[in-house]
Design an enzyme around this catalytic site. Structure first.
Site, mmCIF file in Angstrom:
data_model
loop_
_atom_site.group_PDB
_atom_site.id
_atom_site.type_symbol
_atom_site.label_atom_id
_atom_site.label_comp_id
_atom_site.label_asym_id
_atom_site.label_seq_id
_atom_site.Cartn_x
_atom_site.Cartn_y
_atom_site.Cartn_z
ATOM 1 N N HIS A 1 0.814 -1.218 0.000
ATOM 2 C CA HIS A 1 0.000 0.000 0.000
ATOM 3 C C HIS A 1 0.844 1.264 0.000
ATOM 4 O O HIS A 1 1.976 1.268 0.461
ATOM 5 C CB HIS A 1 -0.881 0.049 1.254
ATOM 6 N N ASP B 1 -6.773 -6.105 -1.806
ATOM 7 C CA ASP B 1 -5.373 -6.428 -2.075
ATOM 8 C C ASP B 1 -5.192 -7.455 -3.189
ATOM 9 O O ASP B 1 -4.073 -7.670 -3.653
ATOM 10 C CB ASP B 1 -4.667 -6.890 -0.796
#
Length: 184
Positions: free
Chosen positions: A61, A169
């Protein structure tokens, strides 16, 4: 605190001085004065905490400009493999990563500057993970790189059949397919 340089400029491992005796231990987990002397000048504005089970991979991230974040991360309980990937265009280490095991026993911390994607894999039964950020969370600026991008060649130390990801994700692009917002 001892500051250890990594293979990537600006990413540091931080080892606190630990004072142990028959009662247990004590250490200073953060000092603005010492951090600015040994690492860089920054103002942390937000602390975050996550709790995860074995096999969870969170990441990779980042927040896009102008909401980029530097992070100082550590493990309170358990152990994780913490990873920082350089996503700064023009950087001599673009696409390279640093991977460090952070545990409740070693008390190590990792400083990840702006321009890096960050993630971690939980290696223990559970992990309690904390991090300081120098900018506030801005959901409109979220970004991510695929955790399993073969060009990054990250050994997450988790068997594929044990990996647990958030739905978000699973959707991140590979680094070569991401038009980086970060310049060196």
């Amino acid at each position: 605190m001892e500051v250890i340089k990594t293979e990537i400029d600006g990413v540091f491992i931080i080892e606190p001085r630990i004072f142990k005796d028959a009662r247990g231990y004590f250490f200073e987990s953060f000092s603005t004065r010492e951090f600015e002397e040994k690492v860089c000048k920054t103002t942390f504005v937000q602390d975050n905490e996550s709790f995860s089970f074995y096999g969870v991979i969170r990441g990779l991230h980042f927040q896009k400009p102008p909401y980029t974040q530097s992070k100082l991360v550590r493990v309170i309980k358990g152990s994780v493999l913490d990873v920082a990937v350089d996503i700064r265009k023009g950087s001599p280490t673009y696409g390279k990563h640093v991977a460090v095991e952070l545990t409740e026993e070693n008390h190590r911390q990792l400083f990840i500057p702006k321009g890096f994607a960050h993630g971690f894999a939980v290696l223990s039964e559970v992990a309690l993970f904390q991090y300081k950020c120098d900018n506030f969370y801005a959901p409109q600026s979220e970004g991510g790189i695929a955790w399993n991008d073969e060009d990054l060649n990250i050994n997450w130390q988790i068997p594929l059949d044990k990996v647990s990801l958030s739905p978000k994700d699973t959707l991140h692009p590979k680094l070569k397919d991401y038009d980086s917002d970060f310049e060196l």
